[in-house]
Structures are given as structure tokens and as C-alpha cells.
Design a protein around this motif. Structure first.
Motif, PDB file in Angstrom:
ATOM      1  N   GLU A  85      28.292  46.716  36.041  1.00  0.00           N
ATOM      2  CA  GLU A  85      27.963  46.071  34.769  1.00  0.00           C
ATOM      3  C   GLU A  85      29.164  46.113  33.816  1.00  0.00           C
ATOM      4  O   GLU A  85      29.494  45.125  33.164  1.00  0.00           O
ATOM      5  N   GLU A  86      29.826  47.259  33.756  1.00  0.00           N
ATOM      6  CA  GLU A  86      30.978  47.406  32.870  1.00  0.00           C
ATOM      7  C   GLU A  86      32.151  46.557  33.351  1.00  0.00           C
ATOM      8  O   GLU A  86      32.865  45.949  32.547  1.00  0.00           O
ATOM      9  N   SER A  87      32.354  46.489  34.650  1.00  0.00           N
ATOM     10  CA  SER A  87      33.420  45.651  35.213  1.00  0.00           C
ATOM     11  C   SER A  87      33.196  44.190  34.818  1.00  0.00           C
ATOM     12  O   SER A  87      34.127  43.507  34.386  1.00  0.00           O
ATOM     13  N   ALA A  88      31.977  43.721  34.944  1.00  0.00           N
ATOM     14  CA  ALA A  88      31.666  42.334  34.570  1.00  0.00           C
ATOM     15  C   ALA A  88      31.883  42.114  33.075  1.00  0.00           C
ATOM     16  O   ALA A  88      32.423  41.083  32.659  1.00  0.00           O
ATOM     17  N   ARG A  89      31.488  43.092  32.250  1.00  0.00           N
ATOM     18  CA  ARG A  89      31.689  42.969  30.802  1.00  0.00           C
ATOM     19  C   ARG A  89      33.170  42.888  30.461  1.00  0.00           C
ATOM     20  O   ARG A  89      33.608  42.044  29.673  1.00  0.00           O
ATOM     21  N   LEU A  90      33.973  43.741  31.096  1.00  0.00           N
ATOM     22  CA  LEU A  90      35.418  43.748  30.840  1.00  0.00           C
ATOM     23  C   LEU A  90      36.070  42.456  31.334  1.00  0.00           C
ATOM     24  O   LEU A  90      36.971  41.924  30.679  1.00  0.00           O
ATOM     25  N   GLU A  91      35.613  41.941  32.460  1.00  0.00           N
ATOM     26  CA  GLU A  91      36.130  40.645  32.930  1.00  0.00           C
ATOM     27  C   GLU A  91      35.805  39.551  31.918  1.00  0.00           C
ATOM     28  O   GLU A  91      36.632  38.670  31.665  1.00  0.00           O
ATOM     29  N   GLY A  92      34.627  39.619  31.314  1.00  0.00           N
ATOM     30  CA  GLY A  92      34.257  38.661  30.280  1.00  0.00           C
ATOM     31  C   GLY A  92      35.144  38.743  29.050  1.00  0.00           C
ATOM     32  O   GLY A  92      35.305  37.767  28.325  1.00  0.00           O
TER      33      GLY A  92
END
Length: 157
Positions: free
Chosen positions: A120-127
Motif C-alpha cells: 500500500e505504501e509503495s503504491a502511495r509513494l509511486e503516486g
């Protein structure tokens, strides 16, 4: 008579990161860490009014006066100097440099949202503009190596 040594006063420090665009980097890392971008505008306005610094050293950022070549983020719960806006605790300072990043970092940040929140955090940071460089699976653990918008590596554990 033996004297008890005076305890040493801890040294205040910050991590300084070279950047092509310090304000964009500060915005990314403030969002990534849930930190706040420092507001140095009261000090800057005071120095401008006194003629101590030229206006060319400043820009507008977030609707307020900021240093053109510096931007910092700090933990929202840490102390800071009210007159200057400078954090006195956990802090990252981004400074403009003319050269681009060319090699692997010698120092990097490790973010620890927890294994159950890593994806979830990886996806948020990619965003926010980060990218995944590789996923590491080792007997000692697993993590994701990522890069911020300017290519600085960091790890997500």
C-alpha cells in the motif's frame, strides 16, 4: 577529588540532500513522510525589509516567500524556531546543486511502514512520483528499493 564529567550536549543535525529542484523534493518527502514543509517566510520577509538579502534569492512556494535554493521538511511534532521556521528535530534539507545525480547514493533513508503496509505504501509513494527499482528477498528480510522523483534511492521495509 575526582570530578564527574559534564554530560555532553547532543549535537543538532539534519540530513542534507542535493537537488535540482529543492521545492519539488521537499514537497515529495513531506508527503512521503507525513512531514511539513518548513515556513521560513517570516525570517525572509524580515531580511528583505532590512535589505539584508536580495529578492533574487527567494521564490514563492505554497503562497509564501521561500528561499530559492533551499527547502526543508520537518516532523510536525518536533520543535522549531518560530522566528525562522527552522526545525530543531528530525529534518531533511534540500539544496539546489547544478549537477545531476550520477551514481548510487552513499547514504539513503529507510522507511518502515510495516510489512503488512508495504505494498500500500509503495503504491502511495509511486503516486507521489517515486518508482520501484527492485524488490529484495533475502534470508534476513525483504524490502523494496525505490527512487524519489530525482532518482535518490531509498528502501521501503
Amino acid at each position: 577529588m575526582t570530578q564527574t564529567p559534564t554530560p555532553a550536549t547532543p549535537v543538532h543535525w539534519k540530513v542534507v540532500v542535493d537537488a535540482a529542484d529543492p521545492h519539488a523534493q521537499a514537497d515529495f518527502w513531506a508527503a512521503a513522510l507525513h512531514y511539513v514543509v518548513e515556513d521560513n517566510s517570516p525570517l525572509i520577509e524580515k531580511l528583505l525589509a532590512a535589505g539584508a538579502v536580495p529578492e533574487a534569492l527567494t521564490v514563492e512556494s505554497h503562497g509564501r516567500r521561500a528561499w530559492r535554493d533551499l527547502a526543508a521538511v520537518r516532523h510536525p511534532d518536533d520543535p522549531y524556531e518560530e522566528e525562522s521556521g527552522t526545525g530543531r528535530g528530525r529534518r531533511l534539507l534540500f539544496q539546489r546543486v547544478p549537477e545531476e545525480k550520477t551514481v548510487k547514493n552513499r547514504l539513503h533513508l529507510d522507511l518502515h511502514p510495516g510489512v503488512d503496509r508495504r505494498d500500500e505504501e509503495s503504491a502511495r509513494l509511486e503516486g507521489l512520483g517515486a518508482r520501484v527499482l527492485r524488490r529484495v528477498e533475502e534470508p534476513s528480510g525483504s524490502w523494496v528499493v525505490m527512487a524519489d522523483p530525482e532518482g535518490n534511492e531509498f528502501c521501503l521495509h
